[in-house]
Design a protein around this motif. Structure first.
Motif, PDB file in Angstrom:
ATOM      1  N   ARG A 241       0.824  -1.211   0.000  1.00 41.60           N
ATOM      2  CA  ARG A 241       0.000   0.000   0.000  1.00 41.60           C
ATOM      3  C   ARG A 241       0.857   1.259   0.000  1.00 41.60           C
ATOM      4  O   ARG A 241       0.550   2.233  -0.697  1.00 41.60           O
ATOM      5  CB  ARG A 241      -0.953  -0.021   1.194  1.00 41.60           C
ATOM      6  CG  ARG A 241      -2.067  -1.057   1.044  1.00 41.60           C
ATOM      7  CD  ARG A 241      -3.076  -1.028   2.181  1.00 41.60           C
ATOM      8  NE  ARG A 241      -2.567  -1.696   3.375  1.00 41.60           N
ATOM      9  CZ  ARG A 241      -2.206  -1.091   4.474  1.00 41.60           C
ATOM     10  NH1 ARG A 241      -2.263   0.235   4.549  1.00 41.60           N
ATOM     11  NH2 ARG A 241      -1.768  -1.773   5.523  1.00 41.60           N
ATOM     12  N   ALA A 242       1.940   1.246   0.757  1.00 47.59           N
ATOM     13  CA  ALA A 242       2.821   2.418   0.797  1.00 47.59           C
ATOM     14  C   ALA A 242       3.535   2.617  -0.537  1.00 47.59           C
ATOM     15  O   ALA A 242       3.678   3.746  -1.019  1.00 47.59           O
ATOM     16  CB  ALA A 242       3.832   2.263   1.922  1.00 47.59           C
ATOM     17  N   LEU A 243       3.987   1.527  -1.142  1.00 47.50           N
ATOM     18  CA  LEU A 243       4.664   1.634  -2.440  1.00 47.50           C
ATOM     19  C   LEU A 243       3.719   2.172  -3.510  1.00 47.50           C
ATOM     20  O   LEU A 243       4.086   3.058  -4.293  1.00 47.50           O
ATOM     21  CB  LEU A 243       5.200   0.264  -2.855  1.00 47.50           C
ATOM     22  CG  LEU A 243       6.404  -0.283  -2.065  1.00 47.50           C
ATOM     23  CD1 LEU A 243       6.632  -1.753  -2.408  1.00 47.50           C
ATOM     24  CD2 LEU A 243       7.653   0.528  -2.337  1.00 47.50           C
ATOM     25  N   VAL A 244       2.496   1.650  -3.565  1.00 41.66           N
ATOM     26  CA  VAL A 244       1.527   2.122  -4.555  1.00 41.66           C
ATOM     27  C   VAL A 244       1.217   3.598  -4.334  1.00 41.66           C
ATOM     28  O   VAL A 244       1.169   4.394  -5.290  1.00 41.66           O
ATOM     29  CB  VAL A 244       0.240   1.274  -4.491  1.00 41.66           C
ATOM     30  CG1 VAL A 244      -0.858   1.909  -5.331  1.00 41.66           C
ATOM     31  CG2 VAL A 244       0.508  -0.156  -4.974  1.00 41.66           C
ATOM     32  N   ALA A 245       1.031   3.978  -3.079  1.00 40.04           N
ATOM     33  CA  ALA A 245       0.730   5.381  -2.779  1.00 40.04           C
ATOM     34  C   ALA A 245       1.874   6.300  -3.209  1.00 40.04           C
ATOM     35  O   ALA A 245       1.642   7.401  -3.736  1.00 40.04           O
ATOM     36  CB  ALA A 245       0.448   5.548  -1.284  1.00 40.04           C
ATOM     37  N   GLN A 246       3.104   5.846  -3.015  1.00 38.62           N
ATOM     38  CA  GLN A 246       4.254   6.673  -3.396  1.00 38.62           C
ATOM     39  C   GLN A 246       4.381   6.775  -4.907  1.00 38.62           C
ATOM     40  O   GLN A 246       4.745   7.834  -5.443  1.00 38.62           O
ATOM     41  CB  GLN A 246       5.537   6.111  -2.785  1.00 38.62           C
ATOM     42  CG  GLN A 246       6.760   6.966  -3.011  1.00 38.62           C
ATOM     43  CD  GLN A 246       6.621   8.382  -2.465  1.00 38.62           C
ATOM     44  OE1 GLN A 246       5.868   8.628  -1.518  1.00 38.62           O
ATOM     45  NE2 GLN A 246       7.335   9.332  -3.064  1.00 38.62           N
ATOM     46  N   ILE A 247       4.085   5.693  -5.609  1.00 37.45           N
ATOM     47  CA  ILE A 247       4.088   5.739  -7.076  1.00 37.45           C
ATOM     48  C   ILE A 247       3.086   6.779  -7.568  1.00 37.45           C
ATOM     49  O   ILE A 247       3.393   7.601  -8.458  1.00 37.45           O
ATOM     50  CB  ILE A 247       3.757   4.351  -7.661  1.00 37.45           C
ATOM     51  CG1 ILE A 247       4.896   3.365  -7.373  1.00 37.45           C
ATOM     52  CG2 ILE A 247       3.496   4.430  -9.168  1.00 37.45           C
ATOM     53  CD1 ILE A 247       4.533   1.909  -7.620  1.00 37.45           C
ATOM     54  N   GLU A 248       1.900   6.751  -7.005  1.00 32.96           N
ATOM     55  CA  GLU A 248       0.854   7.691  -7.418  1.00 32.96           C
ATOM     56  C   GLU A 248       1.213   9.121  -7.033  1.00 32.96           C
ATOM     57  O   GLU A 248       0.913  10.067  -7.780  1.00 32.96           O
ATOM     58  CB  GLU A 248      -0.479   7.263  -6.810  1.00 32.96           C
ATOM     59  CG  GLU A 248      -0.980   5.938  -7.384  1.00 32.96           C
ATOM     60  CD  GLU A 248      -2.205   5.383  -6.687  1.00 32.96           C
ATOM     61  OE1 GLU A 248      -2.847   4.470  -7.234  1.00 32.96           O
ATOM     62  OE2 GLU A 248      -2.516   5.861  -5.567  1.00 32.96           O
ATOM     63  N   THR A 249       1.878   9.303  -5.900  1.00 33.32           N
ATOM     64  CA  THR A 249       2.321  10.634  -5.492  1.00 33.32           C
ATOM     65  C   THR A 249       3.308  11.212  -6.500  1.00 33.32           C
ATOM     66  O   THR A 249       3.342  12.428  -6.738  1.00 33.32           O
ATOM     67  CB  THR A 249       2.967  10.571  -4.087  1.00 33.32           C
ATOM     68  OG1 THR A 249       1.979  10.168  -3.140  1.00 33.32           O
ATOM     69  CG2 THR A 249       3.539  11.921  -3.679  1.00 33.32           C
ATOM     70  N   SER A 250       4.107  10.336  -7.112  1.00 30.49           N
ATOM     71  CA  SER A 250       5.102  10.771  -8.100  1.00 30.49           C
ATOM     72  C   SER A 250       4.523  10.905  -9.501  1.00 30.49           C
ATOM     73  O   SER A 250       5.266  11.127 -10.464  1.00 30.49           O
ATOM     74  CB  SER A 250       6.269   9.773  -8.129  1.00 30.49           C
ATOM     75  OG  SER A 250       6.909   9.706  -6.880  1.00 30.49           O
ATOM     76  N   GLY A 251       3.211  10.739  -9.630  1.00 31.26           N
ATOM     77  CA  GLY A 251       2.571  10.889 -10.928  1.00 31.26           C
ATOM     78  C   GLY A 251       2.426   9.605 -11.707  1.00 31.26           C
ATOM     79  O   GLY A 251       1.988   9.611 -12.859  1.00 31.26           O
TER      80      GLY A 251
END
Length: 524
Positions: A241-251
């Motif tokens: 969940r944290a990895l996916v959220a960070q990917i989305e934060t980076s666009g």
């Protein structure tokens, strides 16, 4: 949904997501496409039995991720996205038919005292291993965290020769190629200590007599003694969940339920992918496939154009399969050997080196083992948040089992279809646990049994239920993982890269393959 990105990643395992996070941090726009309905590959947590009972689908131990170079670099961002670990000071133990047990804990003197109860000579050997571990770890972890290229290996070898000399270097190389039995028999005299540590070889595909397997029991014993173990708060999917959220934060974007059917090429270069629904997505810089080698060949219609590469990918060898049993319980198992066992993250039931060797050979022959090795995970002993108050989950790996059943070593199961066999074989596993923890069945609220073919259906990389995505034997490890000349994920197709557990440094949650590829493509 955008249809053009800097990079497209096929599959959403931990290597894919780590790769996407690092590339995103370097300014790349990345899209991840996953055929399953939930991201994470083997690292996900589901309510498989009852509402409120959270079961780790496959991976439970997150120590490799927490200690990885990737997490060291991106810890601040991932922690801000909600990633949280729970430490375990009582890491792993084994129970034996004679009523004895042995376990590794971080408390000062705890593990040594348990060893001394079996053998003072073994306790002294343990002291020596612990004393030498920092120096050994520097070089072993340096190897595991480096790209597997000839010039890199030569540089590492020159460094260790310069610092430690020929004799010490030769000893390290011997450890790396030794079998678990040879290393453990030379080091310890207690069969109980030997068997407890050898069980870690079975987490991969190293039966006691297979060369190259000694380093895994060694590393698990030493790292757990020195650093303990960590699992994910609320479930292993805290990482996903944290990895996916960070990917989305980076666009970037992560899409589940989207199967990639082929890699699109223009001339000799990979330029994108096509999804099962016909959608085409372009990649300006790279297409990255987190797939088993045979899966890569399915994406490359007509092959890569290099017959040698194609043959190597087709002949890639997988390890035996695994079956999972997930239990919702009224209480933790009452281990007859000791009440202390309720506090351990893992309890192995693997009573001897010979039994482990026999189990492995039976599975390799296509037989259901008469006495499988069991890894009994007790995550709610460490993290009660995974179940309703006062309740527990049990995570049981049944190792090893064949992906294709040819018979039963015990001569009791006539069926050969896993859809029919899995519930029957689960009873054999539960009988073994019940022998060491009487009354377990009375505590079961509900259960979910996952066969090797169920694992493969969810994640095609786990061929035949092979949770390590390919054998780690010496002929398919180091420079040869997945094949010589391709240990960095390089393929003959420009712009197309292979990553995942089938690529060096192999299985586990350390995200090494994805991180090293991202550093190669996007910069350090």
């Amino acid at each position: 949904m955008q249809n053009e990105f800097d990079a497209i990643i096929v599959g959403s395992g931990v290597n894919s997501l780590a790769c996407a996070v690092h590339l995103g941090a370097k300014g790349w726009r990345v899209a991840v496409y996953e055929q399953a309905g939930t991201a994470g590959g083997a690292v996900k947590t589901l309510e498989l039995t009852e509402p409120g009972f959270r079961h780790d689908w496959a991976a439970m131990n997150l120590s490799m991720f927490a200690g990885s170079g990737f997490f060291k670099e991106h810890a601040e961002a991932l922690t801000a996205q909600g990633l949280e670990f729970v430490p375990a000071s009582h890491c792993f133990a084994s129970v034996f038919d004679d009523g004895k047990w042995f376990g590794v804990s971080t408390g000062e003197g705890e593990t040594r005292a348990r060893i001394a109860a079996f053998s003072e000579a073994d306790a002294m050997a343990w002291d020596r291993l612990c004393q030498e571990f920092p120096e050994t770890a520097e070089h072993v972890f340096g190897l595991m965290g480096s790209p597997m290229q000839t010039h890199v290996l030569l540089k590492l070898l020159a460094k260790v020769l310069y610092k430690k000399g020929v004799s010490w270097t030769a000893g390290l190389m011997r450890l790396l190629i030794s079998s678990p039995r040879s290393f453990l028999s030379e080091t310890f005299e207690s069969d109980h200590v030997r068997a407890t540590l050898a069980a870690w070889g079975m987490h991969l595909d190293f039966a006691p007599d297979l060369g190259g397997g000694a380093v895994f029991p060694y590393l698990e014993a030493m790292t757990n003694q020195n650093f303990g173990m960590v699992i994910g708060k609320g479930g292993a999917d805290t990482v996903t969940r944290a990895l996916v959220a960070q990917i989305e934060t980076s666009g970037g974007e992560v899409h589940c339920g989207k199967k990639v059917t082929r890699v699109i090429r223009e001339g000799a270069r990979a330029t994108g992918v096509e999804l099962a629904d016909g959608t085409r997505v372009s990649a300006a810089k790279a297409v990255i496939a987190n797939v088993a080698p045979q899966g890569m060949m399915k994406l490359l219609e007509g092959g890569s154009g290099n017959s040698g590469f194609d043959a190597k990918m087709t002949k890639f060898v997988h390890a035996p399969g695994t079956m999972m049993i997930h239990l919702a319980l009224d209480g933790l198992p009452d281990w007859s050997a000791s009440e202390e066992l309720k506090s351990f993250a893992y309890v192995h039931i693997a009573p001897s080196l010979d039994q482990m060797a026999r189990t492995y050979q039976q599975a390799m022959a296509g037989l259901l083992p008469d006495e499988p090795v069991l890894v009994v995970g007790q995550p709610t002993a460490i993290d009660p948040s995974r179940a309703p108050e006062g309740k527990h989950v049990l995570w049981v790996q049944v190792r090893m089992v064949p992906g294709e059943i040819r018979g039963d070593a015990a001569g009791k199961i006539g069926e050969t279809d896993w859809a029919e066999v899995k519930e029957i074989y689960a009873e054999r596993a539960l009988d073994i646990i019940e022998k060491h923890a009487p009354g377990l069945r009375a505590k079961i609220i509900s259960r979910a049994v996952v066969s090797p073919l169920d694992l493969e259906a969810d994640n095609p990389n786990l061929v035949g239920g092979d949770q390590v995505a390919g054998s780690h034997h010496l002929s398919q490890n180091f420079l040869f993982r997945p094949a010589f000349g391709h240990a960095t994920g390089k393929t003959p197709v420009d712009g197309l890269h292979l990553t995942g557990a089938s690529v060096w440094p192999g299985a586990g949650t350390g995200a090494g393959a994805g991180y090293m590829l991202a550093r190669k493509l996007g910069g350090k």
